[in-house]
Design a protein around this motif. Structure first.
Motif, short mmCIF file in Angstrom:
data_model
loop_
_atom_site.label_atom_id
_atom_site.label_comp_id
_atom_site.label_asym_id
_atom_site.label_seq_id
_atom_site.Cartn_x
_atom_site.Cartn_y
_atom_site.Cartn_z
N SER A 6 0.86 -1.17 0.00
CA SER A 6 0.00 0.00 0.00
C SER A 6 0.90 1.22 0.00
CB SER A 6 -0.90 -0.01 1.22
OG SER A 6 -1.64 1.18 1.27
N ALA A 7 1.28 1.63 -1.19
CA ALA A 7 2.37 2.58 -1.29
C ALA A 7 1.92 4.02 -1.15
CB ALA A 7 3.06 2.42 -2.65
N GLY A 8 0.64 4.26 -1.34
CA GLY A 8 0.19 5.64 -1.35
C GLY A 8 0.46 6.32 -2.67
N VAL A 9 1.15 5.62 -3.58
CA VAL A 9 1.38 6.18 -4.90
C VAL A 9 0.05 6.22 -5.66
CG1 VAL A 9 2.58 5.85 -7.09
CG2 VAL A 9 3.73 5.32 -4.93
N GLU A 10 -0.71 5.17 -5.47
CA GLU A 10 -2.01 5.07 -6.10
C GLU A 10 -3.08 5.55 -5.13
OE1 GLU A 10 -2.93 3.69 -9.29
OE2 GLU A 10 -0.87 4.42 -9.44
N PRO A 11 -3.99 6.40 -5.59
CA PRO A 11 -4.99 6.93 -4.66
C PRO A 11 -5.86 5.84 -4.03
CG PRO A 11 -5.40 7.62 -6.94
CD PRO A 11 -4.07 6.98 -6.92
N ASP A 12 -6.12 4.79 -4.78
CA ASP A 12 -6.97 3.73 -4.23
C ASP A 12 -6.14 2.58 -3.65
OD1 ASP A 12 -7.81 2.18 -7.40
OD2 ASP A 12 -6.02 3.20 -6.69
N ASP A 13 -4.90 2.88 -3.30
CA ASP A 13 -4.06 1.91 -2.63
C ASP A 13 -3.91 0.59 -3.37
OD1 ASP A 13 -3.21 3.54 -0.70
OD2 ASP A 13 -4.45 2.74 0.90
N ARG A 14 -3.85 0.67 -4.69
CA ARG A 14 -3.57 -0.56 -5.41
C ARG A 14 -2.12 -0.95 -5.17
NH1 ARG A 14 -5.31 0.93 -11.40
NH2 ARG A 14 -4.51 2.94 -10.76
N PRO A 15 -1.83 -2.25 -5.08
CA PRO A 15 -0.44 -2.64 -4.84
C PRO A 15 0.46 -2.26 -6.01
CG PRO A 15 -1.79 -4.56 -5.32
CD PRO A 15 -2.72 -3.39 -5.19
N VAL A 16 1.64 -1.77 -5.68
CA VAL A 16 2.58 -1.31 -6.69
C VAL A 16 3.85 -2.17 -6.60
CG1 VAL A 16 4.08 0.63 -7.33
CG2 VAL A 16 1.69 1.04 -6.76
N ALA A 17 4.41 -2.51 -7.74
CA ALA A 17 5.68 -3.22 -7.77
C ALA A 17 6.68 -2.41 -8.58
CB ALA A 17 5.50 -4.61 -8.37
N GLU A 18 7.95 -2.54 -8.24
CA GLU A 18 9.01 -1.93 -9.04
C GLU A 18 9.76 -3.02 -9.78
OE1 GLU A 18 11.49 1.14 -7.20
OE2 GLU A 18 10.04 1.13 -5.57
N LEU A 19 9.93 -2.81 -11.06
CA LEU A 19 10.58 -3.79 -11.92
C LEU A 19 11.78 -3.18 -12.61
CD1 LEU A 19 7.47 -4.96 -14.01
CD2 LEU A 19 8.23 -5.85 -11.80
N GLU A 20 12.79 -4.01 -12.84
CA GLU A 20 13.85 -3.66 -13.77
C GLU A 20 13.67 -4.55 -14.99
OE1 GLU A 20 17.17 -5.11 -14.62
OE2 GLU A 20 18.07 -3.27 -15.38
N LEU A 21 13.51 -3.94 -16.15
CA LEU A 21 13.18 -4.66 -17.38
C LEU A 21 14.28 -4.43 -18.40
CD1 LEU A 21 10.76 -6.07 -19.02
CD2 LEU A 21 10.17 -3.74 -19.71
N GLU A 22 14.83 -5.53 -18.95
CA GLU A 22 15.85 -5.39 -20.00
C GLU A 22 15.32 -6.02 -21.28
OE1 GLU A 22 19.85 -6.43 -18.91
OE2 GLU A 22 19.69 -5.43 -16.97
N VAL A 23 15.54 -5.31 -22.37
CA VAL A 23 14.96 -5.67 -23.66
C VAL A 23 16.04 -5.62 -24.73
CG1 VAL A 23 13.37 -4.78 -25.43
CG2 VAL A 23 12.64 -4.88 -23.04
N GLU A 24 15.99 -6.58 -25.64
CA GLU A 24 16.87 -6.53 -26.81
C GLU A 24 16.05 -6.24 -28.06
OE1 GLU A 24 20.01 -9.87 -25.17
OE2 GLU A 24 19.09 -10.17 -27.13
N GLN A 25 16.72 -5.81 -29.11
CA GLN A 25 16.11 -5.56 -30.42
C GLN A 25 15.13 -4.40 -30.42
OE1 GLN A 25 14.88 -9.20 -32.43
NE2 GLN A 25 16.40 -10.37 -31.32
N ALA A 26 15.25 -3.50 -29.43
CA ALA A 26 14.49 -2.24 -29.47
C ALA A 26 15.40 -1.16 -28.91
CB ALA A 26 13.23 -2.34 -28.62
N ASP A 27 15.25 0.07 -29.36
CA ASP A 27 16.09 1.11 -28.77
C ASP A 27 15.35 1.74 -27.58
OD1 ASP A 27 14.37 3.06 -29.67
OD2 ASP A 27 15.64 3.67 -31.35
N GLU A 28 16.08 2.58 -26.85
CA GLU A 28 15.54 3.12 -25.60
C GLU A 28 14.25 3.91 -25.82
OE1 GLU A 28 18.76 5.43 -23.99
OE2 GLU A 28 19.65 3.67 -23.01
N HIS A 29 14.25 4.72 -26.89
CA HIS A 29 13.08 5.56 -27.11
C HIS A 29 11.86 4.72 -27.46
CE1 HIS A 29 15.56 9.03 -26.67
NE2 HIS A 29 16.40 8.57 -27.58
#
Lengths: 234, 234
Positions: free
Chosen positions: A51-74
């Motif tokens: 319950s991070a308080g980031v979401e007004p309705d207290d939906r659960p939030v997760a933090e992810l690190e995502l790595e991708v190939e074959q696409a550029d950053e933009h």
């Protein structure tokens, strides 16, 4: 099993995401990445906040690190930033660009520490010249847990070489060692009691030298070729 | 930022997959996991094989390690085994069960090696009593690369504490240190030149002791409470 391909076809790009942690969040992210032409290579969930308080309705939030190939950053950011589940997104550096190749040291504490001493000192020299080599260790004494750790090295991202640092290893550890080598990860062992010394690529008596040779074997800035030393004992 | 929740709500389960490496493979996998009630927490691509011979028409194959929460092992395998893109699937052990909590050591080679010596020896003692603590290191000398490494620790799976091992650190490294602490990862620094000693949780002069304290701080089998030592120097 075919030998693993050490380098990806294209450099990975990475983002750090805060997402609403719903059942379908990952599928929606993967769809968007695919639509942008990318392939998801790595996902790490670095925190879950009930319950991070980031979401007004207290939906659960997760933090992810995502790595991708074959696409550029933009393209990657553009594909994800308007997704309903994405709360925040920022570009980050793929782990390969920071922690690089990993030499893994498994075994008893006294020997692991000495192998690490040699490996860290040698990695320092190569990293000064532009390499990225990290030395990761876990001290374990019980044979069964060591065999599990040896098998798990095959699934560790960026693992390039294993050093077995102990005084007696064999049996299930030797079987696990052959499996790992078949998966394309070479092994250096200390000279020790047990069958393990018949199931590795190289045997080295001095733990500091074993650590040094391990780093030399994975460094592009060294001229050491493990394949030419296979089966030898020092 | 709220403090990270160190333990997942349910234990993770893990599978090793060989998959046909198509654009939509990850989305299809994530959909199936969601349908089984699970949440994808970790994906590691451990190899990509351009033409493995596994597939008669030489479609590219990738090997993945997938970790899922909120689903049991049987539900996870059942949800994935008949998926068109899945060539092979076997249960494996989640990394948390093998390599456990990670103490990360970053800095200059000479100091990193000494911190690792203390940390590995102490981890050995706790791992004998059922803990799982690994000690992961990277020697870097340039300040900018150290700052990047400090920031990246926030995205490393299972990272619990950072030790900064060097002789002079400050500036951008101090800013990165505050960001990392705000993300919920405490920092121990050696006593050294520069502003860094004002931006960490604990300062320790002896590198072997710094490594020992770092492991004690993350071990459930120790009685050392870093929060009670905050701001002190030894």
């Amino acid at each position: 099993m075919p030998r693993r391909q050490p380098e990806p076809a294209t450099p990975a790009v990475a983002v750090h995401l805060e997402v609403v942690d719903r059942a379908d969040t990952m599928a929606r992210i993967a769809e968007r990445v695919a639509a942008a032409g990318g392939r998801v290579r790595t996902v790490s969930t670095v925190s879950r906040v009930a319950s991070a308080g980031v979401e007004p309705d207290d939906r659960p939030v997760a933090e992810l690190e995502l790595e991708v190939e074959q696409a550029d950053e933009h393209a990657l950011v553009a594909s994800l930033e308007d997704l309903d589940a994405v709360v925040a997104i920022r570009l980050t550096r793929p782990m390969d660009k920071v922690f690089g190749k990993r030499v893994i040291v498994v075994g008893g504490g006294a020997q692991v520490a000495q192998v690490a001493l040699g490996a860290v000192s040698e990695a320092d020299r190569h990293n000064l010249r532009g390499e990225r080599i990290s030395v990761d260790t876990i001290p374990y004494l019980a044979g069964e847990r060591i065999a599990s750790a040896v098998r798990a090295v095959a699934d560790l991202p960026r693992a390039r070489l294993l050093v077995l640092a102990g005084s007696i290893m064999g049996g299930e550890i030797s079987r696990a060692a052959e499996e790992l080598r078949a998966a394309g990860i070479p092994i250096i062992a200390l000279n020790m009691v047990g069958s393990i010394t018949d199931h590795v690529d190289l045997v080295v008596s001095d733990p500091v030298q074993a650590g040094t040779m391990a780093v030399m074997a994975v460094a592009d800035t060294a001229t050491f070729d493990l394949a030419r030393q296979r089966g030898r004992k020092y």
